[in-house]
Design an enzyme around this catalytic site. Structure first.
Site, PDB file in Angstrom:
ATOM      1  N   HIS A 160      -1.907  -6.476  -7.652  1.00 25.25           N
ATOM      2  CA  HIS A 160      -2.678  -5.402  -8.310  1.00 25.25           C
ATOM      3  C   HIS A 160      -2.123  -5.053  -9.697  1.00 25.25           C
ATOM      4  O   HIS A 160      -2.309  -3.938 -10.183  1.00 25.25           O
ATOM      5  CB  HIS A 160      -2.699  -4.159  -7.407  1.00 25.25           C
ATOM      6  CG  HIS A 160      -1.348  -3.558  -7.130  1.00 25.25           C
ATOM      7  ND1 HIS A 160      -1.012  -3.015  -5.914  1.00 25.25           N
ATOM      8  CD2 HIS A 160      -0.252  -3.387  -7.913  1.00 25.25           C
ATOM      9  CE1 HIS A 160       0.237  -2.551  -5.967  1.00 25.25           C
ATOM     10  NE2 HIS A 160       0.709  -2.764  -7.172  1.00 25.25           N
TER      11      HIS A 160
ATOM     12  N   GLU B 168       6.237  -4.265  -2.104  1.00 24.13           N
ATOM     13  CA  GLU B 168       4.803  -4.055  -1.874  1.00 24.13           C
ATOM     14  C   GLU B 168       4.235  -4.999  -0.811  1.00 24.13           C
ATOM     15  O   GLU B 168       3.121  -4.779  -0.324  1.00 24.13           O
ATOM     16  CB  GLU B 168       4.028  -4.207  -3.191  1.00 24.13           C
ATOM     17  CG  GLU B 168       4.306  -3.059  -4.146  1.00 24.13           C
ATOM     18  CD  GLU B 168       3.820  -3.323  -5.568  1.00 24.13           C
ATOM     19  OE1 GLU B 168       3.789  -2.369  -6.355  1.00 24.13           O
ATOM     20  OE2 GLU B 168       3.456  -4.481  -5.905  1.00 24.13           O
TER      21      GLU B 168
END
Lengths: 126, 278
Positions: free
Chosen positions: B12, B239
């Site tokens: 992202h 993440e």
């Protein structure tokens, strides 16, 4: 609970979160354009509002990422500060590792030799 | 009873949002990354999702360190983006699916995951960049349930806990009273590190291990502590916890439909993996 340190890797634990609270709070405020303008118009006054510690104020003045991290800054919040000066995470990486931005980018790109192997799932057996 | 049609896991990186804004998809630097997405979008459009459950981490937009939930579930009718400080353009609002959000909250708490519920929630690039990648023409036809995982301030939740949390969410979706097609969107990673003398650290071997394990052996990743994941994947490589939650939601046996992997995008090993139930 303390874990074995990871070389070259400051882990943002509760100790850092406490130490860096004022600094991170100031950086968080920079989400708002009006606050970025206020910082640029009067850096001293803006920092004073957030009660930065002397090492935090000195690190902000020096635009020194390593010092900002050591003063408890979290990189996601520091990115908002760096953004004021048009600096991105390659600029931050180069500064922290003592190389030019081009050298830092070249170091990243050197890993690209593995792209096809990972795409094919050939690098690691599980 | 709702149906989980599959999962899309993608990096992202904020720079992706800027590249989309500037139309750089065919640029030499960006093309190997963006080229992974047409097959993922073809799969997604064929699967016709009604709702996307988006598992991501906030980077100081909705949450500050004054109140930092380990697991937070959005339960808002609409989610908006806002200025993040360093120049990523905001994007149009996205509609929520609050009835499904509350079903997830009910199930999670019943399963002893004490989540934070958010009836107002700003969503940052970690939620919106994957939406831009999967619905470049706009997301009027989709609703979301954003689920934020603390991957920022240690102690982080363990990989084991993340997998189990995902499994709980999956149970809630399958038992939901409405008939919906639900896609899981997991965001972030893979290996990267922004701070310290090790800034620029990447680990393709560990990334490949994660991608391979996520297909049908996600429990292999639960052997790593969050600290070990930081050591192996880099500070922000943590993440991968979002991807592990997402894999838990999908549940059961899976088949990999799409995989892409490209170094470097910004400081990150960028990856895309689409899984569907086997």
């Amino acid at each position: 609970m303390s874990a074995k340190p990871i070389p070259g890797t400051p882990v943002f634990t509760g100790a850092y979160a406490m130490r860096g609270y004022a600094l991170n709070k100031m950086c968080y405020s920079l989400n708002a354009a009006a606050n970025r303008a206020a910082f640029l118009a009067d850096e001293d006054g803006y920092c004073a509002q957030y009660g930065l510690t002397p090492p935090q104020r000195a690190a902000i003045a020096a635009r020194n990422v390593a010092q900002l991290i050591e003063a408890g800054g979290n990189v996601y919040y520091l990115a908002k500060f760096a953004g004021i000066f048009g600096l991105n995470v390659q600029d931050l990486g180069a500064q922290q590792t003592g190389v030019s931005v081009d050298e830092f980018k070249a170091k990243l790109k050197a890993h690209a030799i593995h792209n096809d192997a990972v795409k094919a799932g050939r690098l690691a057996n599980v | 009873m709702s149906n989980i049609i599959g999962s899309v896991a993608t990096s992202h990186i904020p720079a992706i949002g800027n590249a989309i804004h500037k139309g750089l998809q065919k640029d030499e630097y960006w093309q190997p990354f963006f080229d992974g997405f047409p097959p993922a979008r073809a799969w997604l459009h064929a699967a016709k999702p009604d709702v996307a459950v988006v598992v991501y981490n906030d980077h100081g937009l909705n949450f500050f360190l004054d109140k930092m939930p380990t697991f937070a579930v959005g339960a808002a009718p609409v989610y908006t983006s806002e200025d993040e400080g360093w120049g990523i353009p905001t994007v149009p609002p996205v509609r929520g699916a609050p009835e499904l959000s509350w079903a997830i909250i009910e199930q999670a708490v019943a399963d002893e995951f004490d989540v934070t519920t958010c009836q107002e929630m700003l969503v940052d690039h970690a939620c919106t960049v994957p939406l831009q990648l999967m619905w470049p023409e706009g997301w009027e036809g989709i609703r979301i349930v954003p689920i934020a995982i603390n991957t920022v301030q240690h102690p982080l939740p363990s990989a084991k806990r993340c997998l189990a949390f995902g499994q709980s969410i999956g149970r809630a979706i399958r038992a939901f009273a409405q008939t919906l097609n639900v896609v899981v969107i997991s965001t972030g990673g893979l290996s990267h590190q922004l701070e310290g003398e090790r800034a620029g650290f990447l680990n393709p071997e560990f990334d490949d291990l994660c991608l391979n394990a996520l297909i049908n052996k996600p429990e292999l990743l639960t052997r790593y502590s969050a600290h070990e994941i930081v050591e192996l994947a880099g500070s922000q490589g943590a993440e991968i916890l979002n991807w592990i939650v997402g894999r838990g939601i999908l549940g059961g046996a899976a088949r990999e439909v799409v995989r892409n992997y490209h170094i470097p995008i910004s400081n990150t090993a960028a990856a895309l993996q689409v899984l569907e139930p086997a």
